[in-house]
Design a protein around this motif. Structure first.
Motif, PDB file in Angstrom:
ATOM      1  N   ASN A  66     -14.777 -17.425  35.389  1.00 45.17           N
ATOM      2  CA  ASN A  66     -14.630 -16.998  36.779  1.00 45.17           C
ATOM      3  C   ASN A  66     -15.872 -17.265  37.611  1.00 45.17           C
ATOM      4  O   ASN A  66     -16.094 -16.636  38.631  1.00 45.17           O
ATOM      5  N   VAL A  67     -16.712 -18.197  37.155  1.00 42.59           N
ATOM      6  CA  VAL A  67     -17.878 -18.629  37.927  1.00 42.59           C
ATOM      7  C   VAL A  67     -17.606 -20.037  38.434  1.00 42.59           C
ATOM      8  O   VAL A  67     -17.267 -20.931  37.657  1.00 42.59           O
ATOM      9  N   THR A  68     -17.733 -20.228  39.743  1.00 44.07           N
ATOM     10  CA  THR A  68     -17.491 -21.533  40.363  1.00 44.07           C
ATOM     11  C   THR A  68     -18.815 -22.114  40.828  1.00 44.07           C
ATOM     12  O   THR A  68     -19.588 -21.451  41.533  1.00 44.07           O
ATOM     13  N   TYR A  69     -19.082 -23.358  40.429  1.00 42.31           N
ATOM     14  CA  TYR A  69     -20.302 -24.067  40.808  1.00 42.31           C
ATOM     15  C   TYR A  69     -19.916 -25.185  41.782  1.00 42.31           C
ATOM     16  O   TYR A  69     -19.108 -26.062  41.440  1.00 42.31           O
ATOM     17  N   PHE A  75     -31.645 -21.620  39.546  1.00 38.11           N
ATOM     18  CA  PHE A  75     -31.220 -22.993  39.283  1.00 38.11           C
ATOM     19  C   PHE A  75     -30.118 -22.979  38.225  1.00 38.11           C
ATOM     20  O   PHE A  75     -29.936 -22.001  37.510  1.00 38.11           O
ATOM     21  N   VAL A  76     -29.388 -24.093  38.160  1.00 37.03           N
ATOM     22  CA  VAL A  76     -28.300 -24.235  37.199  1.00 37.03           C
ATOM     23  C   VAL A  76     -28.587 -25.423  36.293  1.00 37.03           C
ATOM     24  O   VAL A  76     -29.480 -26.237  36.557  1.00 37.03           O
ATOM     25  N   VAL A  77     -27.810 -25.507  35.218  1.00 39.39           N
ATOM     26  CA  VAL A  77     -27.980 -26.542  34.198  1.00 39.39           C
ATOM     27  C   VAL A  77     -26.662 -27.278  34.037  1.00 39.39           C
ATOM     28  O   VAL A  77     -25.592 -26.655  34.009  1.00 39.39           O
ATOM     29  N   LEU A  78     -26.727 -28.597  33.928  1.00 43.09           N
ATOM     30  CA  LEU A  78     -25.539 -29.413  33.661  1.00 43.09           C
ATOM     31  C   LEU A  78     -25.747 -30.211  32.382  1.00 43.09           C
ATOM     32  O   LEU A  78     -26.890 -30.471  31.985  1.00 43.09           O
ATOM     33  N   SER A 132     -24.861 -31.915  25.760  1.00 41.30           N
ATOM     34  CA  SER A 132     -23.814 -32.696  26.411  1.00 41.30           C
ATOM     35  C   SER A 132     -22.409 -32.184  26.124  1.00 41.30           C
ATOM     36  O   SER A 132     -21.453 -32.656  26.745  1.00 41.30           O
ATOM     37  N   TYR A 133     -22.249 -31.242  25.209  1.00 45.89           N
ATOM     38  CA  TYR A 133     -20.915 -30.736  24.889  1.00 45.89           C
ATOM     39  C   TYR A 133     -20.738 -29.288  25.330  1.00 45.89           C
ATOM     40  O   TYR A 133     -19.840 -28.604  24.855  1.00 45.89           O
ATOM     41  N   LYS A 134     -21.617 -28.806  26.217  1.00 42.30           N
ATOM     42  CA  LYS A 134     -21.483 -27.457  26.768  1.00 42.30           C
ATOM     43  C   LYS A 134     -21.746 -27.516  28.261  1.00 42.30           C
ATOM     44  O   LYS A 134     -22.475 -28.384  28.744  1.00 42.30           O
ATOM     45  N   ILE A 135     -21.163 -26.567  28.983  1.00 42.66           N
ATOM     46  CA  ILE A 135     -21.356 -26.524  30.430  1.00 42.66           C
ATOM     47  C   ILE A 135     -21.334 -25.053  30.865  1.00 42.66           C
ATOM     48  O   ILE A 135     -20.788 -24.195  30.171  1.00 42.66           O
ATOM     49  N   GLY A 136     -21.946 -24.790  32.007  1.00 42.64           N
ATOM     50  CA  GLY A 136     -21.989 -23.428  32.524  1.00 42.64           C
ATOM     51  C   GLY A 136     -23.241 -22.707  32.094  1.00 42.64           C
ATOM     52  O   GLY A 136     -23.241 -21.995  31.089  1.00 42.64           O
ATOM     53  N   GLU A 137     -24.331 -22.884  32.853  1.00 40.28           N
ATOM     54  CA  GLU A 137     -25.596 -22.279  32.470  1.00 40.28           C
ATOM     55  C   GLU A 137     -26.438 -22.088  33.724  1.00 40.28           C
ATOM     56  O   GLU A 137     -26.466 -22.953  34.601  1.00 40.28           O
ATOM     57  N   GLY A 138     -27.123 -20.956  33.808  1.00 43.63           N
ATOM     58  CA  GLY A 138     -27.962 -20.662  34.964  1.00 43.63           C
ATOM     59  C   GLY A 138     -29.274 -20.044  34.540  1.00 43.63           C
ATOM     60  O   GLY A 138     -29.445 -19.581  33.401  1.00 43.63           O
ATOM     61  N   SER A 139     -30.227 -20.028  35.463  1.00 42.56           N
ATOM     62  CA  SER A 139     -31.534 -19.444  35.181  1.00 42.56           C
ATOM     63  C   SER A 139     -31.421 -17.932  35.074  1.00 42.56           C
ATOM     64  O   SER A 139     -30.428 -17.316  35.476  1.00 42.56           O
ATOM     65  N   ILE A 180     -16.888 -27.053  39.813  1.00 45.47           N
ATOM     66  CA  ILE A 180     -16.856 -26.786  38.371  1.00 45.47           C
ATOM     67  C   ILE A 180     -16.533 -25.317  38.175  1.00 45.47           C
ATOM     68  O   ILE A 180     -17.179 -24.442  38.764  1.00 45.47           O
ATOM     69  N   GLN A 181     -15.532 -25.026  37.357  1.00 42.57           N
ATOM     70  CA  GLN A 181     -15.205 -23.649  36.970  1.00 42.57           C
ATOM     71  C   GLN A 181     -15.575 -23.458  35.511  1.00 42.57           C
ATOM     72  O   GLN A 181     -15.110 -24.197  34.639  1.00 42.57           O
ATOM     73  N   SER A 182     -16.417 -22.445  35.265  1.00 44.24           N
ATOM     74  CA  SER A 182     -16.902 -22.228  33.911  1.00 44.24           C
ATOM     75  C   SER A 182     -17.370 -20.779  33.779  1.00 44.24           C
ATOM     76  O   SER A 182     -17.133 -19.954  34.658  1.00 44.24           O
ATOM     77  N   ASP A 183     -18.020 -20.485  32.669  1.00 43.99           N
ATOM     78  CA  ASP A 183     -18.697 -19.201  32.503  1.00 43.99           C
ATOM     79  C   ASP A 183     -20.171 -19.415  32.826  1.00 43.99           C
ATOM     80  O   ASP A 183     -20.534 -20.405  33.456  1.00 43.99           O
ATOM     81  N   MET A 184     -21.046 -18.512  32.398  1.00 47.65           N
ATOM     82  CA  MET A 184     -22.485 -18.715  32.615  1.00 47.65           C
ATOM     83  C   MET A 184     -23.275 -18.198  31.427  1.00 47.65           C
ATOM     84  O   MET A 184     -23.271 -17.005  31.127  1.00 47.65           O
ATOM     85  N   ASP A 185     -23.936 -19.129  30.746  1.00 54.19           N
ATOM     86  CA  ASP A 185     -24.958 -18.780  29.766  1.00 54.19           C
ATOM     87  C   ASP A 185     -26.301 -18.715  30.485  1.00 54.19           C
ATOM     88  O   ASP A 185     -26.401 -19.023  31.672  1.00 54.19           O
ATOM     89  N   VAL A 186     -27.347 -18.342  29.757  1.00 53.89           N
ATOM     90  CA  VAL A 186     -28.655 -18.124  30.372  1.00 53.89           C
ATOM     91  C   VAL A 186     -29.652 -19.156  29.868  1.00 53.89           C
ATOM     92  O   VAL A 186     -29.794 -19.371  28.666  1.00 53.89           O
TER      93      VAL A 186
END
Length: 556
Positions: free
Chosen positions: A399-402, A328-331, A370-377, A229-235
Motif C-alpha cells: 500500500n505504498v505508492t512511489y 530517499f528511496v532505493v530502486l 536487483s530482485y527486490k523493490i520497495g525500500e526507503g531511508s 510503483i506499488q510496493s511495500d517499504m523496507d528500511v
C-alpha cells in the motif's frame, strides 16, 4: 457509732444458732433499743459492698476446649493392574517399497510438499557408487503475478489512491506496464533457480510478491512522465557525511557508510568510518602474504582488498546521503542500468512517496538488490511508522505508492535542500493532475539553529583604547550585520554574522569555480551563501554496485 459491747456478742454466736427465725427474733429483742437502727443500716449497706466487690473481681476463666486434629483419611492403595506387553512388530521378510508425503511451511513462508519413495536396488556396495541411487528432487512451483493496471486493481491495496491522485484516471488509458516490472520478476525467478539448493537463502514469499505494479504514465496535457510503483517499504540505513555530522549509527548488520548518490567532499573532516576500513585493509594484506594462506583464501582476500581500497577512496573524497536525516528511496540496480530507456530513472531524480493521505518528497538515492523493490531511508520510514528501524519495516502490505519522475535530478549533486525538494515535487505533482492529499514539509534536523543578530552597539563618548579590537556586537561600522564573504564549506552554512575584526570562521578556501559573493549591506538578517558546486560532473551517473546488490538481502 454502735457500742462495741452491743455488737460483739452477736458476732460470736455460732452460725447454726441463726438458722431459726425465732432465735433471730429473740436475739433482736435482747438488744438494746439504740442498736436496732445501726443494725438496720448495716444490713442495708452490705448489698452495696457486695456489688462493689463483685464488680472488681475478674470473671470466671474458661479454658478453651482442646483442638482435635483430624486424623488423615488413609488413601487406599491402588494395585496396578498388570499391563499387557505389546506384541513386537513383525519383521519384513523381503524389501517392501515405501512411500510417504508430508506438508510443511518454511520460515520464509514457502510451503513444502515432501515425498519419500523407496524401491528395490542392487547390493549396497554397488548402489553406494551410483549417483542416482540416493536423490533429492526439488521442484518449486510459483505463480508470477500480473501487474495491476486498472483503477480497481490499483485501489485494492490502497483504496484512497484515486482520490489522492485525481489525474490518475486520465493517464491510465495510455499507460503501459513497464519492462522494469517484467525484468524484476524474471530476476526473481532466476534467483529462485540459483538458490533452490540452499533453502536458507531462498527468496522469501514476502519478498517474491513485493511489487504490485510498475506503470509508465504520461500526462496528456503536460507530457510529464512518471513511473508509478506499488510496493511495500523496507528500511535502508546506509550513508554518512562527515561534513554535516559524525553522529551516524552504523551498527546494523547490513550497514554501509556510503550511498550510490554522492558528491565531492567540501571540508577536510575525515569520515568516522575511515579508520575501520584501513584496519581491515591492513589485516587482509597481512594475511595475504602468509605462506600458510590457501589459494582459495587468497582469492577471497584479493577481492576483499580491492573492495576496501575502493571504499577508502570513496570515504576520503565523497560525501553521501544520511539515512536518518535525508528522505530517499532505493530502486533495484538493474533498473538504473537500462541505457536509452524512455522512462530511465537516475540517481538524484525526485520521488513522491504516497502513504495514506500524505505525500512525502524524496530523492532517488541508492540502488539495492536487483530482485527486490520497495525500500526507503530511515528518515522516510519512521515518518510512516515511528517504530521502524533497520530490522523493522514500516509497511508490509503493498500500500505504498512511489512516483518516480525521470530526468528531474539537479545537474550537480549535493546535500539535499529539503525546501527545494518540496517545491520541486509540488510542481511535478501539478503537472500530472495535482493532489488532494497533504504534501509533507521536511525539517532539516542537522541544521544549526540560526542565532538572532545582536543589536548594534550604541556609540559611547568614552574613547576605546588604541589598537583594541572592535567590540563584540556582530555589527559593521555602518551598524548593519555583515555576512561572511567566504561561503561556508559545510552543506548547512552558518548564518551567524561575522564581526569585522575577527577572521572568517570557514577554513576551506573558496572554490575557483564559484565566484566570491559580495556581502550585502542591507541591514536585514544575513542570508547564507549557497554551497559551492564542484566544477566537474559527478563520476557516479552510473551507480556503483553495492555488496548487497548481488548477494546480500535486507530483512526477510
Amino acid at each position: 457509732m454502735i457500742p462495741f459491747d452491743l455488737v460483739t456478742p452477736a458476732r460470736r454466736r455460732q452460725r447454726s444458732e441463726l438458722h431459726s427465725p425465732k432465735q433471730v427474733e429473740l436475739c433482736v429483742r435482747d438488744l438494746p433499743f439504740t442498736a436496732i437502727p445501726a443494725i438496720s443500716a448495716l444490713t442495708a449497706f452490705l448489698p452495696v459492698c457486695l456489688c462493689i466487690l463483685l464488680a472488681g473481681c475478674p470473671g470466671p476463666k474458661f479454658n478453651p476446649p482442646p483442638s482435635v486434629t483430624p486424623s488423615p483419611t488413609p488413601t487406599p492403595t491402588v494395585t496396578p493392574s498388570p499391563t499387557r506387553t505389546p506384541a513386537p512388530t513383525p519383521l519384513p521378510e523381503a524389501i517392501i517399497p515405501y512411500s510417504r508425503k508430508e506438508v510443511a511451511r518454511l520460515f520464509s513462508g514457502v510451503e513444502v510438499h515432501s515425498q519419500v519413495e523407496s524401491g528395490l536396488g542392487d547390493i549396497a556396495s554397488v548402489e553406494r557408487k551410483e549417483l542416482d541411487s540416493y536423490v533429492l528432487d526439488l521442484q518449486l512451483h510459483v505463480r508470477v503475478p500480473k501487474a495491476a493496471q486498472t483503477i480497481a486493481e490499483l485501489s485494492e491495496p490502497d483504496p484512497s489512491l484515486p482520490t489522492i491522485l485525481p489525474g490518475l484516471a486520465a493517464m491510465l488509458p495510455t499507460s503501459k506496464v513497464s519492462d522494469f516490472y517484467y525484468g524484476l520478476y524474471q530476476l526473481k525467478v532466476e534467483s529462485l533457480g540459483r538458490e533452490l539448493g540452499r533453502l536458507e537463502q531462498l527468496l522469501s514469499k514476502h519478498n517474491f510478491f513485493d511489487c504490485n505494479t510498475i506503470l509508465e504514465l504520461t500526462n496528456p496535457q503536460s507530457a510529464r512522465k512518471v513511473l508509478l510503483i506499488q510496493s511495500d517499504m523496507d528500511v535502508n540505513a546506509d550513508g554518512s557525511d562527515s561534513d554535516r555530522t559524525s553522529d551516524v549509527e552504523g551498527s546494523s548488520a547490513n550497514f554501509q557508510p556510503y550511498t550510490s548518490y554522492r558528491w565531492p567532499k567540501r571540508t577536510d573532516q575525515p569520515s568516522e568510518f575511515l579508520g575501520d576500513c584501513q584496519i581491515k585493509l591492513k589485516q587482509a594484506e597481512s594475511e595475504l602474504v602468509l605462506k600458510t594462506t590457501s589459494p582459495d583464501r587468497k582469492k577471497v582476500l584479493h577481492e576483499q582488498i580491492e573492495t576496501l581500497q575502493r571504499e577508502i577512496g570513496d570515504l576520503k573524497h565523497f560525501s553521501f546521503l544520511i539515512s536518518k536525516a535525508d528522505p530517499f528511496v532505493v530502486l533495484p540496480g538493474f533498473i538504473l542500468r537500462q541505457a536509452n530507456h524512455t522512462f530511465l530513472p537516475k540517481l538524484g531524480d525526485y520521488v513522491v512517496v504516497i502513504f495514506g493521505d500524505k505525500l512525502y518528497p524524496a530523492l532517488l538515492g541508492d540502488v539495492g538488490p536487483s530482485y527486490k523493490i520497495g525500500e526507503g531511508s530511515l528518515r522516510l520510514a519512521t515518518q510512516l511508522d515511528p517504530r521502524a528501524n533497520a530490522y523493522n519495516r514500516p509497511a508490509s502490505n503493498l500500500n505504498v505508492t512511489y512516483l518516480v519522475f525521470p530526468a528531474t535530478a539537479d545537474p550537480t549533486p549535493g546535500p539535499p535542500d529539503l525546501k527545494k525538494m518540496r517545491d520541486r515535487c509540488e510542481t511535478l505533482l501539478s503537472e500530472i493532475g495535482g493532489t488532494s492529499g497533504q504534501l509533507w514539509e521536511w525539517t532539516d534536523i542537522l541544521a544549526t539553529p540560526t542565532p538572532t543578530p545582536s543589536p548594534s552597539p550604541t556609540a559611547s563618548p568614552t574613547p576605546s583604547a588604541t589598537g583594541s579590537p572592535v567590540a563584540t556586537g556582530s555589527a559593521s561600522a555602518a551598524g548593519s550585520p555583515t555576512p561572511s564573504a567566504t561561503p561556508s564549506a559545510s552543506p548547512t552554512p552558518s548564518a551567524s554574522p561575522t564581526p569585522s575584526a575577527s577572521p572568517t570562521p570557514s577554513a576551506s578556501p573558496t572554490p575557483s569555480a564559484s565566484p566570491t559573493p559580495t556581502p550585502s549591506p542591507t541591514p536585514a538578517s544575513p542570508t547564507p551563501s549557497p554551497s559551492p558546486k564542484p566544477t566537474k560532473a559527478s563520476p557516479h551517473e552510473t551507480p556503483r554496485r553495492h555488496h548487497h546488490e548481488d548477494g546480500q538481502t535486507r530483512g526477510d
